[in-house]
Design a protein around this motif. Sequence first.
Motif, short mmCIF file in Angstrom:
data_model
loop_
_atom_site.label_atom_id
_atom_site.label_comp_id
_atom_site.label_asym_id
_atom_site.label_seq_id
_atom_site.Cartn_x
_atom_site.Cartn_y
_atom_site.Cartn_z
N TYR A 36 62.35 53.07 31.33
CA TYR A 36 62.57 52.30 32.55
C TYR A 36 64.07 52.17 32.77
CZ TYR A 36 57.64 51.33 32.58
OH TYR A 36 56.28 51.49 32.62
N ASP A 42 65.11 52.40 39.58
CA ASP A 42 63.73 52.59 39.16
C ASP A 42 62.86 51.45 39.69
OD1 ASP A 42 61.34 53.09 37.89
OD2 ASP A 42 62.09 52.73 35.86
N SER A 45 60.69 49.25 37.34
CA SER A 45 61.30 48.42 36.30
C SER A 45 61.41 46.96 36.71
CB SER A 45 62.70 48.95 35.97
OG SER A 45 63.37 48.10 35.06
N HIS A 48 64.77 46.19 38.58
CA HIS A 48 65.13 46.96 39.77
C HIS A 48 65.89 46.14 40.79
CE1 HIS A 48 64.97 50.04 42.79
NE2 HIS A 48 64.21 49.32 43.59
N SER A 88 68.54 49.03 31.24
CA SER A 88 67.51 50.03 30.99
C SER A 88 66.78 49.69 29.69
CB SER A 88 68.12 51.42 30.89
OG SER A 88 68.74 51.79 32.11
N THR A 207 55.36 48.04 32.93
CA THR A 207 56.72 47.96 33.39
C THR A 207 57.59 47.27 32.38
OG1 THR A 207 56.18 45.93 34.58
CG2 THR A 207 56.21 47.98 35.86
#
Length: 208
Positions: A36, A42, A45, A48, A88, A207
């Motif tokens: 992710y 993304d 995620s 995001h 991330s 997620t």
Amino acid sequence: MAETLDEHTTIAAAMLLGCTVTANGVTIRLTEVEAYAGVGEDPGSHTHRGPTPRTAPMFGPSGHTYVYFTYGVHWCLNITARPTGHASGVLLRAGEVIDGIDTARARRPRSTDRDLARGPARLARALDITGADTGTPALDGTGPVHLRDPATPPTALANGPRTGISGTAAATPWRFWIPGEPTVSPYRAHTPRNRSRATPRHRPESTA
């Protein structure tokens, strides 16, 4: 390991296959993970749209844990990737219990050995991971989770769409697994729930 986790999350995810993760008396060899990415990159995620109190560990340095609660029932364990600010991470989706199997069986008494850590919630349960473990270091042995390089790296890997993701991120092929491993979880596409029923709104299981 630290250098690997500072790479793009897809590289970090692929390199985590075959690694071992140990916590609370159980060790699991990772056979399936999902990558992710961070803010604006993304839609699948948690990060995001930017930081929240829950996702704060994702915005910190690589090699730490990010643990979240899903469906109001299960914990899921992630390892942060990329340097501070990139937000991330890699969801640890599945693996094989290679040490502490009696302890894992006691935590999941109705499970077969194959299924002890076959799925992110099962993996976290086998390791006895909870939200109290989020944000802790996972590389140096000082935290409750200890991630180690594989004794023998896998010779092949496969990738495809992530499990349970909807919208524009549904087809992103950022789920990675070791082919032929029986502990890899089955792929499930996102299935919208009937909102006319009095059920909680669906949140993707995978997620990060």
